[in-house]
Design a protein around this motif. Structure first.
Motif, mmCIF file in Angstrom:
data_model
loop_
_atom_site.group_PDB
_atom_site.id
_atom_site.type_symbol
_atom_site.label_atom_id
_atom_site.label_comp_id
_atom_site.label_asym_id
_atom_site.label_seq_id
_atom_site.Cartn_x
_atom_site.Cartn_y
_atom_site.Cartn_z
ATOM 1 N N TRP A 82 27.653 18.747 14.071
ATOM 2 C CA TRP A 82 26.210 19.040 14.120
ATOM 3 C C TRP A 82 25.819 19.726 15.429
ATOM 4 O O TRP A 82 26.251 19.313 16.503
ATOM 5 N N ARG A 85 19.119 22.529 17.469
ATOM 6 C CA ARG A 85 18.555 23.829 17.833
ATOM 7 C C ARG A 85 18.248 23.898 19.326
ATOM 8 O O ARG A 85 18.453 24.924 19.957
ATOM 9 N N GLN A 283 14.200 1.635 10.593
ATOM 10 C CA GLN A 283 13.301 2.741 10.261
ATOM 11 C C GLN A 283 13.778 4.052 10.876
ATOM 12 O O GLN A 283 13.760 5.097 10.228
ATOM 13 N N TRP A 287 17.202 7.622 7.124
ATOM 14 C CA TRP A 287 17.919 8.663 6.371
ATOM 15 C C TRP A 287 19.411 8.349 6.337
ATOM 16 O O TRP A 287 20.049 8.408 5.290
ATOM 17 N N ASP B 69 16.129 18.595 3.428
ATOM 18 C CA ASP B 69 16.289 19.468 2.259
ATOM 19 C C ASP B 69 15.411 20.711 2.293
ATOM 20 O O ASP B 69 15.522 21.565 1.410
ATOM 21 N N TYR B 79 11.907 28.647 15.725
ATOM 22 C CA TYR B 79 12.581 27.760 14.762
ATOM 23 C C TYR B 79 12.692 28.393 13.373
ATOM 24 O O TYR B 79 12.865 27.687 12.388
ATOM 25 N N TRP B 82 15.096 27.111 10.543
ATOM 26 C CA TRP B 82 15.772 25.915 11.043
ATOM 27 C C TRP B 82 15.809 24.801 10.007
ATOM 28 O O TRP B 82 14.816 24.505 9.359
ATOM 29 N N ARG B 83 16.968 24.189 9.851
ATOM 30 C CA ARG B 83 17.153 23.049 8.941
ATOM 31 C C ARG B 83 17.684 21.857 9.708
ATOM 32 O O ARG B 83 18.840 21.876 10.145
ATOM 33 N N PRO B 84 16.888 20.816 9.883
ATOM 34 C CA PRO B 84 17.397 19.614 10.556
ATOM 35 C C PRO B 84 18.495 18.944 9.721
ATOM 36 O O PRO B 84 18.611 19.191 8.518
ATOM 37 N N ARG B 85 19.241 18.090 10.358
ATOM 38 C CA ARG B 85 20.290 17.364 9.638
ATOM 39 C C ARG B 85 19.695 16.235 8.796
ATOM 40 O O ARG B 85 20.133 16.005 7.682
ATOM 41 N N ALA B 86 18.708 15.540 9.359
ATOM 42 C CA ALA B 86 18.200 14.305 8.744
ATOM 43 C C ALA B 86 16.710 14.428 8.443
ATOM 44 O O ALA B 86 16.001 15.236 9.030
ATOM 45 N N ASP B 87 16.250 13.606 7.521
ATOM 46 C CA ASP B 87 14.817 13.420 7.326
ATOM 47 C C ASP B 87 14.246 12.616 8.490
ATOM 48 O O ASP B 87 14.874 11.668 8.980
ATOM 49 N N ALA B 89 11.963 9.678 9.991
ATOM 50 C CA ALA B 89 11.874 8.302 9.496
ATOM 51 C C ALA B 89 10.801 8.173 8.415
ATOM 52 O O ALA B 89 11.024 7.540 7.376
ATOM 53 N N ALA B 92 12.000 9.782 5.108
ATOM 54 C CA ALA B 92 12.979 8.932 4.427
ATOM 55 C C ALA B 92 12.274 7.755 3.750
ATOM 56 O O ALA B 92 12.608 7.362 2.627
ATOM 57 N N ARG B 95 10.526 8.875 0.567
ATOM 58 C CA ARG B 95 11.489 9.053 -0.521
ATOM 59 C C ARG B 95 11.937 7.705 -1.076
ATOM 60 O O ARG B 95 12.090 7.544 -2.292
ATOM 61 N N THR B 178 9.918 9.136 14.883
ATOM 62 C CA THR B 178 11.311 9.575 14.907
ATOM 63 C C THR B 178 11.503 10.748 13.945
ATOM 64 O O THR B 178 11.171 10.642 12.775
ATOM 65 N N LYS B 181 8.629 16.491 15.826
ATOM 66 C CA LYS B 181 8.715 17.256 17.067
ATOM 67 C C LYS B 181 7.713 16.715 18.078
ATOM 68 O O LYS B 181 6.531 16.580 17.782
#
Lengths: 410, 410
Positions: A82, A85, A283, A287, B69, B79, B82-87, B89, B92, B95, B178, B181
């Motif tokens: 990973w 950015r 929390q 993810w 996603d 940015y 830009w695609r973050p790795r995780a959702d 908090a 998540a 979802r 969490t 930005k």
């Protein structure tokens, strides 16, 4: 170990260049890193600024702290390869000061408890501690003069004690956690590892733009309260002896030292540290837990399982206890300049299956107060003591720690 | 607007499926989004859970909040893609509750002040407000029943007031930040937009696992303190009238209402909001500022320039003022259940070059207390009032807001 202040003095005097200082690190790394295993990534050809208060200072950055130019893998397969950015706020600040981010250092998965590959620089059969394992080992082994870690329970002070270097967990949020992977937002604190207390003060003053940190208005004869944290299981004999030696040395150096038993409200807060930590971690890592539970290392997974069972009411109760204890501790600090207590229950345990016990660190993380590890010389494996200041007065904590350090060196 | 509670009731009754609920959103989006421009990304084929307390609820997520996603572009070219790795908090958590993250909504760059492309759903020549422009507009235009925003100054309550929807800025850190930005870690607060106060309460109770939020132990005849925030420049006539109407309606519904002039310590804190915000933003966005200053939008760049000139001493002074004001406000709340005040200086200004003025919001963000926007019917363009509760008692704030909302609807 490499002293940051020494390196800076040699650069200022013109007897060392920043590039030359980096070469010293590379030589040490070539000699020791293959056995130590403190790094997960190294920048092979970093830009080396010529100027700035940290020019020539190579830094190791714990691998839960974002770096734009190097991978940030959180000690977990879930983040393999990973690349964030942006740099974390503290990393951008280091670069602006002229420092070189030379390596990412090992971290237990998400800065929890699963051991890394890193060995203790003083005996490879012993843990370096955790979760900031690589940063403590890298500085303790002399690979670099400065490293960043984080503490949620005892993840800066404990590995520093085990690896024989100085370290500070500053006041809560004195160094921003922006760009640092969150475990517990009420607890996570960015800290520093360096060879000595003066090195820490120089780096923290530069990082925060607070020159007063290196020149605090402290009496030359500080009042020090010795606290044994009797609410926790008693430490081993080395830690008892280290505390006695530090106490005697401080007294000989002019400090007024007395024993202090903490009021029961502080023990009540200490008991509730895990409630806050695990409730928030469940929390913060939702993810990872929801999508990749089977790829989580076992100890962090267990903590997240535990966190899932904590009710909001229990969490709120824990926060109220912590709030009460913070106000009480603030009042107590009217009577002394610093607390002196154990950094860890003993030297690094002879195991690579555990990172050791944070029971003497958790209360202070929860209180948000600055904590400094001062190594106590004379043991086969390193043992440190902890000097703790009032919230927001990191300069005074460092000044008292410097007095203890100097007194112990004789 | 789409009511979350209505949708959930129809799904529970079997007269609507989660997929059917999503279709309703898609129809509304097809009709209005081309002119509204509330979105920066839409999930064309999202998974639609069949069960969960938020099954069938489409959510718009402000584009400074990480989604694994969908892109997360911070309203900034820096940015792009830009695609973050995780959702994050909160994403998540949504979802896990069965909600569908259907779209990312526009945000001013880094949630500061540079306007987005989004139009006000009630008049395209007027601003929707900011920084949570897309989320407020999407809910106000009936594109979806729920959206996430953030507030550092007034970025939830102000756009909600301008777009005519209900919104809550909860107690500080009730919803974790969490994966959001950071602009100012002491101020950034995740908030919710929905059609009505009951929808907010349902969503916040589910998100936080705190059932008591929908069933607070509130007297049926709450005590309400009307606060005019005289330290700020006076509002326009619509906001004055909205506050009078809300006050009269609450009184007619059984509330005890009285005027309250805040003590000067609160004005002193209010004056120092920008000191805390900009000092922290300069650090939080250090990488962006140091590496990409020329690509920053002009208003956020100006704030970061200003932040660079703030000294740590000025910041510490501002934090002390805020701390004192928080303790004072806590004591004041012993005398009433909620504060009723302006949400904004007036309806949305007729401009797309500004997102409006947050002067009636900043104090409450700094105090960390829950704030609810309640639209006041009967104006050409929407105008809201703000119901404010004590820290940690979001349920009571929502209960009083529901009373005001019901009373205004007659």
């Amino acid at each position: 170990m490499q002293s940051l202040i020494d390196i800076r003095a040699r650069i200022s005097a013109g007897t060392l260049t920043p590039a030359g200082a980096l070469d010293l690190c590379r030589e040490a790394i070539a000699a020791r890193e293959p056995a130590l295993k403190a790094f997960v990534a190294i920048d092979a050809a970093p830009a080396i600024p010529e100027s700035g208060p940290l020019a020539g200072i190579a830094v190791g950055v714990k691998d839960i702290i974002d770096t734009a130019d190097l991978p940030t893998q959180m000690g977990s397969a879930i983040y393999e390869g990973w690349r964030p950015r942006a740099d974390a706020a503290v990393v951008a600040r280091l670069r602006a000061l002229g420092a070189v981010v030379l390596a990412k250092t090992t971290t237990t998965a998400f800065a929890s408890l699963d051991p890394t590959q890193t060995r203790n620089p003083h005996d490879p059969g012993h843990t370096p501690g955790g979760s900031s394992a690589g940063s403590a080992a890298a500085v303790g082994a002399g690979l670099m003069p400065l490293a960043l870690g984080t503490q949620t329970g005892g993840s800066v002070i404990r590995p520093a004690s085990f690896c024989g270097c100085a370290a500070i967990k500053p006041s809560f949020r004195l160094i921003p956690t922006t760009g640092v992977k969150t475990y517990s937002w009420a607890l996570d604190t960015v800290g520093l590892f360096a060879a000595g207390v003066g090195d820490l003060a120089y780096a923290l003053a530069a990082l925060t733009g607070r020159a007063g940190i290196t020149a605090p208005a402290t009496a030359s004869n500080p009042r020090i309260a010795v606290v044994r944290q009797d609410f926790a299981q008693a430490p081993g004999p080395e830690s008892v002896e280290a505390l006695e030696r530090a106490r005697a040395a401080a007294e000989a150096a002019g400090a007024t030292v007395f024993d202090l038993t903490l009021p029961p409200e502080l023990a009540s807060a200490w008991e509730r540290h895990a409630t806050i930590q695990d409730f928030e971690a469940r929390q913060a890592l939702a993810w990872e837990y929801d999508r990749h539970r089977d790829r989580l290392a076992p100890l962090v997974r267990g903590h997240l399982d535990a966190g899932a069972a904590i009710t909001p009411a229990a969490y709120d109760d824990a926060r109220r206890h912590a709030h009460r204890a913070r106000r009480l501790l603030k009042d107590l600090f009217a009577e002394f300049d610093a607390i002196l207590t154990y950094s860890a229950p003993g030297p690094a345990p002879e195991t690579l299956a555990s990172t050791g016990d944070a029971r003497f660190n958790r209360l202070w993380t929860l209180m948000g107060v600055p904590c400094v590890n001062v190594p106590v010389p004379g043991f086969r494996l390193p043992v440190g003591v902890q000097v703790i200041g009032r919230f927001g007065d990191d300069g005074r904590a460092l000044a008292v720690a410097a007095l203890v350090e100097g007194a112990l060196r004789g």
